[in-house]
Design a protein around this motif. Sequence first.
Motif, PDB file in Angstrom:
ATOM      1  N   GLY A  11      48.701  41.626  44.513  1.00  0.00           N
ATOM      2  CA  GLY A  11      47.806  42.385  43.636  1.00  0.00           C
ATOM      3  C   GLY A  11      46.518  42.740  44.350  1.00  0.00           C
ATOM      4  O   GLY A  11      45.992  41.933  45.136  1.00  0.00           O
ATOM      5  N   LEU A  12      46.010  43.958  44.106  1.00  0.00           N
ATOM      6  CA  LEU A  12      44.741  44.398  44.690  1.00  0.00           C
ATOM      7  C   LEU A  12      43.933  45.110  43.624  1.00  0.00           C
ATOM      8  O   LEU A  12      44.502  45.662  42.678  1.00  0.00           O
ATOM      9  CB  LEU A  12      45.001  45.386  45.847  1.00  0.00           C
ATOM     10  CG  LEU A  12      45.691  44.849  47.101  1.00  0.00           C
ATOM     11  CD1 LEU A  12      45.970  45.998  48.070  1.00  0.00           C
ATOM     12  CD2 LEU A  12      44.845  43.779  47.798  1.00  0.00           C
ATOM     13  N   SER A  13      42.615  45.119  43.778  1.00  0.00           N
ATOM     14  CA  SER A  13      41.814  45.902  42.831  1.00  0.00           C
ATOM     15  C   SER A  13      40.593  46.505  43.499  1.00  0.00           C
ATOM     16  O   SER A  13      40.046  45.940  44.452  1.00  0.00           O
ATOM     17  CB  SER A  13      41.365  45.044  41.644  1.00  0.00           C
ATOM     18  OG  SER A  13      40.057  44.552  41.857  1.00  0.00           O
ATOM     19  N   ALA A  14      40.200  47.669  42.996  1.00  0.00           N
ATOM     20  CA  ALA A  14      38.964  48.326  43.430  1.00  0.00           C
ATOM     21  C   ALA A  14      38.350  49.001  42.224  1.00  0.00           C
ATOM     22  O   ALA A  14      38.993  49.116  41.175  1.00  0.00           O
ATOM     23  CB  ALA A  14      39.264  49.359  44.509  1.00  0.00           C
ATOM     24  N   ASN A  15      37.138  49.448  42.380  1.00  0.00           N
ATOM     25  CA  ASN A  15      36.505  50.197  41.302  1.00  0.00           C
ATOM     26  C   ASN A  15      36.693  51.691  41.537  1.00  0.00           C
ATOM     27  O   ASN A  15      37.457  52.349  40.833  1.00  0.00           O
ATOM     28  CB  ASN A  15      35.026  49.819  41.228  1.00  0.00           C
ATOM     29  CG  ASN A  15      34.361  50.387  40.003  1.00  0.00           C
ATOM     30  OD1 ASN A  15      35.012  50.510  38.963  1.00  0.00           O
ATOM     31  ND2 ASN A  15      33.101  50.750  40.111  1.00  0.00           N
ATOM     32  N   SER A  16      36.023  52.240  42.557  1.00  0.00           N
ATOM     33  CA  SER A  16      36.066  53.700  42.751  1.00  0.00           C
ATOM     34  C   SER A  16      36.506  54.132  44.146  1.00  0.00           C
ATOM     35  O   SER A  16      36.656  55.321  44.400  1.00  0.00           O
ATOM     36  CB  SER A  16      34.679  54.280  42.453  1.00  0.00           C
ATOM     37  OG  SER A  16      33.743  53.668  43.324  1.00  0.00           O
ATOM     38  N   ILE A  76      43.998  39.880  45.139  1.00  0.00           N
ATOM     39  CA  ILE A  76      42.592  40.031  45.541  1.00  0.00           C
ATOM     40  C   ILE A  76      41.877  40.983  44.590  1.00  0.00           C
ATOM     41  O   ILE A  76      42.219  42.164  44.509  1.00  0.00           O
ATOM     42  CB  ILE A  76      42.463  40.578  46.982  1.00  0.00           C
ATOM     43  CG1 ILE A  76      43.184  39.645  47.952  1.00  0.00           C
ATOM     44  CG2 ILE A  76      40.988  40.739  47.365  1.00  0.00           C
ATOM     45  CD1 ILE A  76      43.148  40.116  49.397  1.00  0.00           C
ATOM     46  N   LEU A  77      40.917  40.466  43.872  1.00  0.00           N
ATOM     47  CA  LEU A  77      40.081  41.318  43.025  1.00  0.00           C
ATOM     48  C   LEU A  77      38.868  41.735  43.847  1.00  0.00           C
ATOM     49  O   LEU A  77      38.132  40.879  44.337  1.00  0.00           O
ATOM     50  CB  LEU A  77      39.607  40.561  41.781  1.00  0.00           C
ATOM     51  CG  LEU A  77      40.679  39.991  40.865  1.00  0.00           C
ATOM     52  CD1 LEU A  77      40.036  39.479  39.577  1.00  0.00           C
ATOM     53  CD2 LEU A  77      41.740  41.026  40.544  1.00  0.00           C
ATOM     54  N   GLY A  78      38.681  43.036  43.985  1.00  0.00           N
ATOM     55  CA  GLY A  78      37.578  43.523  44.830  1.00  0.00           C
ATOM     56  C   GLY A  78      38.035  43.664  46.273  1.00  0.00           C
ATOM     57  O   GLY A  78      37.296  43.333  47.203  1.00  0.00           O
ATOM     58  N   SER A  79      39.260  44.180  46.470  1.00  0.00           N
ATOM     59  CA  SER A  79      39.839  44.205  47.831  1.00  0.00           C
ATOM     60  C   SER A  79      39.150  45.215  48.741  1.00  0.00           C
ATOM     61  O   SER A  79      39.290  45.135  49.954  1.00  0.00           O
ATOM     62  CB  SER A  79      41.337  44.479  47.768  1.00  0.00           C
ATOM     63  OG  SER A  79      41.602  45.739  47.191  1.00  0.00           O
ATOM     64  N   THR A  80      38.417  46.172  48.176  1.00  0.00           N
ATOM     65  CA  THR A  80      37.747  47.174  49.019  1.00  0.00           C
ATOM     66  C   THR A  80      36.331  46.760  49.423  1.00  0.00           C
ATOM     67  O   THR A  80      35.646  47.483  50.133  1.00  0.00           O
ATOM     68  CB  THR A  80      37.675  48.532  48.276  1.00  0.00           C
ATOM     69  OG1 THR A  80      37.116  48.282  46.975  1.00  0.00           O
ATOM     70  CG2 THR A  80      39.043  49.156  48.134  1.00  0.00           C
ATOM     71  N   GLY A  81      35.890  45.600  48.959  1.00  0.00           N
ATOM     72  CA  GLY A  81      34.531  45.148  49.271  1.00  0.00           C
ATOM     73  C   GLY A  81      34.478  44.360  50.571  1.00  0.00           C
ATOM     74  O   GLY A  81      35.470  44.238  51.299  1.00  0.00           O
ATOM     75  N   SER A  82      33.300  43.813  50.815  1.00  0.00           N
ATOM     76  CA  SER A  82      33.071  43.068  52.053  1.00  0.00           C
ATOM     77  C   SER A  82      33.972  41.820  52.119  1.00  0.00           C
ATOM     78  O   SER A  82      34.672  41.594  53.116  1.00  0.00           O
ATOM     79  CB  SER A  82      31.580  42.711  52.100  1.00  0.00           C
ATOM     80  OG  SER A  82      31.345  41.693  52.975  1.00  0.00           O
ATOM     81  N   ILE A  83      33.993  41.031  51.063  1.00  0.00           N
ATOM     82  CA  ILE A  83      34.865  39.846  51.038  1.00  0.00           C
ATOM     83  C   ILE A  83      36.336  40.276  51.018  1.00  0.00           C
ATOM     84  O   ILE A  83      37.165  39.729  51.760  1.00  0.00           O
ATOM     85  CB  ILE A  83      34.570  38.976  49.791  1.00  0.00           C
ATOM     86  CG1 ILE A  83      33.179  38.349  49.878  1.00  0.00           C
ATOM     87  CG2 ILE A  83      35.636  37.907  49.595  1.00  0.00           C
ATOM     88  CD1 ILE A  83      33.036  37.185  50.818  1.00  0.00           C
TER      89      ILE A  83
END
Length: 385
Positions: A32-37, A6-13
Amino acid sequence: MKNIVILGSTGSIGTNALEIIRNKKEEFNVIGLSANSNHKLICEQIEEFKPKYVSIGTEEGKRIIEEKFSEVKVYVGREGLKKLGQIEEMDIILVAVIGAIGIEATSEAIKLGKRIALANKETMVAGGDYINKLLKENPKSEIIPVDSEHSAIFQSLMAGKKSQVKNLIITASGGTFRGKKLEDLKDVTVEQALKHPNWSMGRKITVDSSTLVNKGLEVIEAHQLFGMDYDKIKVVIHPQSIIHSLVEYDDNAVIAQLGVTDMKLPIQLAFTYPDRIQNNCLDTLDLLKVGNLTFEAPDREVFKGLDLAYRAGRIGKSMPTVLNAANEIAVDLFLNKKIKFLDIYKIIEKAMDNHEVEEIDNLDSILRIDQVTRKWVYDNYSNLD
Ligand code: NDP
Ligand code: MG
């Protein structure tokens, strides 16, 4: 068991996707997971879902994660997202970052023949021709749309033959400012623009909904995903957001997909298609509670985002990349209170007027035009009159 990145796992989607997975641990495995900050949330997610790979926006984030989770391979920034697109063991990558930044990871995953669950519409707008070329070269790969309208169209297209489709009809809630006139929109605030009537989403897409640029991006996304001519893609305002979109066939039959206003269903379908599975976190649609479904034409004079996107889409080539990049920066400037709401349209229009269209069929040219446009907007936004 499907291995999911999941790319953007900390976002709404992203958090909605993890909710689905939390309820179906026997079906899905997060690798796999990703976040920005958002270090705090991604650390909680790592603790719970135990991914092997993580990408984070900064070196500082990398240090924080590595200290806590020595077993996790941590990547950073843009390159990190790309690395997550290259994980051999994954079955599906959910691309749910905001903005054209999703394009490289999506490209890498296509080259590996993977399924892309695509929420990140900006990728298809900025680089649709290139992504479609890659898909042709890598026929094992496929994109299953997550955007609710495109998921609805994807589902409604199963009712007939593509060659016998007369129109795609995309529904729009109309956003926060539906019914307002230009005069009313002059001084609207960020806080007002962020109050979406139906959907709970990230800040950027919520502003995009209030300008109708979101619907415009979705028109281009539909053109790219379903290969449909712009003349055959219509937009209708449907304030209740229960009909997620429709397909009209040559015999005038109209097939629609309905559901509650919750992104979990299209996300899960992109994971399970062609299966449809029960999940306790998915709500049922109670038609009697909904009561009325209404429709109206979009006000194209006020909400210029729609026609700017049709224009960019019809011109094609590099123009949608410019539309998208100009909009990304304009929305960012608006969210940071540097410009007014209606300036968003002005910025997009001027950026498009200023651009000389060129062919773009490779990633480098997309990224270059994206960067040049962003810089142009930063350099020029304060003196556009
Ligand atoms: P959010 O703003 O809620 O989340 C964005 C995610 O991307 C977060 O995980 C964020 O990390 C991460 N991110 C942001 N900037 C960067 C960056 N520069 N590099 C790496 N990661 C980054 O967005 P949404 O979930 O609302 O939207 C995601 C995508 O899905 C968009 O393309 C949107 O158009 C599309 N979409 C969303 C819908 C929705 O209901 N929300 C509906 C249909 C489509 P962090 O938390 O650390 O900032
Ligand atoms: Mg949508």
